[in-house]
Design a protein around this motif. Structure first.
Motif, PDB file in Angstrom:
ATOM      1  N   SER A   1       0.892  -0.882  -0.394  1.00 55.12           N
ATOM      2  CA  SER A   1       0.051   0.320  -0.355  1.00 55.12           C
ATOM      3  C   SER A   1       0.567   0.934   0.482  1.00 55.12           C
ATOM      4  CB  SER A   1      -1.366   0.070   0.846  1.00 55.12           C
ATOM      5  OG  SER A   1      -0.095   0.098   2.038  1.00 55.12           O
TER       6      SER A   1
ATOM      7  N   ASN B   1       0.508   6.236  -1.543  1.00 58.87           N
ATOM      8  CA  ASN B   1      -0.804   6.187  -0.682  1.00 58.87           C
ATOM      9  C   ASN B   1       0.015   5.453   0.251  1.00 58.87           C
ATOM     10  OD1 ASN B   1      -2.963   6.088  -2.725  1.00 58.87           O
ATOM     11  ND2 ASN B   1      -2.277   4.219  -3.518  1.00 58.87           N
TER      12      ASN B   1
ATOM     13  N   SER C   1      -8.007   8.326   8.885  1.00 58.62           N
ATOM     14  CA  SER C   1      -7.822   6.642   8.422  1.00 58.62           C
ATOM     15  C   SER C   1      -7.216   6.304   6.803  1.00 58.62           C
ATOM     16  CB  SER C   1      -9.346   6.335   8.398  1.00 58.62           C
ATOM     17  OG  SER C   1      -9.719   6.962   7.337  1.00 58.62           O
ATOM     18  N   LYS C   2      -6.983   7.694   6.077  1.00 57.03           N
ATOM     19  CA  LYS C   2      -6.198   6.707   5.053  1.00 57.03           C
ATOM     20  C   LYS C   2      -5.438   8.510   4.549  1.00 57.03           C
ATOM     21  CE  LYS C   2      -7.321   5.248  -0.109  1.00 57.03           C
ATOM     22  NZ  LYS C   2      -8.282   4.251  -0.395  1.00 57.03           N
TER      23      LYS C   2
ATOM     24  N   LYS D   1      -3.044   9.478   1.057  1.00 60.25           N
ATOM     25  CA  LYS D   1      -2.773  10.121  -0.238  1.00 60.25           C
ATOM     26  C   LYS D   1      -2.593  11.086  -0.872  1.00 60.25           C
ATOM     27  CE  LYS D   1      -7.498   8.228  -1.773  1.00 60.25           C
ATOM     28  NZ  LYS D   1      -8.230   8.261  -2.396  1.00 60.25           N
TER      29      LYS D   1
END
Length: 168
Positions: A19, A48, A80-81, A83
């Motif tokens: 990832s 990512n 949470s994420k 990019k």
């Protein structure tokens, strides 16, 4: 048996770290990958960021800074994420079209900060009191940087983050 265990651990590690692959495409930002537009001369690099690796590093750096950053550390726990997309040789037309796309997709402009000649723009996608998506755009003379942050934030969280960035 040790060989099988070692191979299994190596495969698990490789799957977890996939990832974090850095690519030279524009695949991680919907507008750039799905718009069908030609961005002549622009060079895209996307990343990512795996959160299980990033959160501890960010928290440690904030704690070692010497200032009280507990509010920022609490906000980082809600992420949470992430990019990241960098664009070399991007132009003002690309930025205008992207801003129009964000407005059409219910992003609200929350802050614009000028820092050392760079323009930092923070936009959020809000549903009631919950903010699920924040997009940070950094426009420098040499390149553009887009950071897409997903999480579960409140307007107070974003205001604290903006205030901590503005204090410097």
């Amino acid at each position: 048996m040790k060989i099988i265990r070692t191979i299994f651990l190596m495969l698990c590690t490789a799957m977890i770290l996939q990832s974090c692959i850095v690519s030279s495409g524009k695949a991680n930002m919907t507008y750039f990958s799905d718009s069908g537009k030609e961005f002549k001369g622009a060079k895209f690099t996307s990343i990512n960021v795996p959160m299980f690796l990033a959160k501890p590093v960010i928290k440690k750096a904030l704690r070692e800074d010497g200032e009280d950053h507990e509010d920022l550390i609490r906000i980082i726990k809600k992420v949470s994420k992430i990019k990241v997309l960098t664009v070399e040789n991007g132009d003002k037309t690309m930025l205008r079209e992207f801003a129009s796309y964000l407005n059409d997709n219910n992003y609200e402009d929350w802050a614009t900060i000028m820092h050392d000649g760079d323009r930092i723009n923070i936009r959020v996608k809000q549903n009631g009191e919950a903010i699920k998506n924040m997009l940070i755009t950094v426009n420098s003379k040499k390149e553009l940087l887009f950071v897409d942050v997903k999480g579960n934030f409140t307007p107070g969280d974003i205001s604290k983050m903006i205030a901590s960035a503005s204090d410097k």
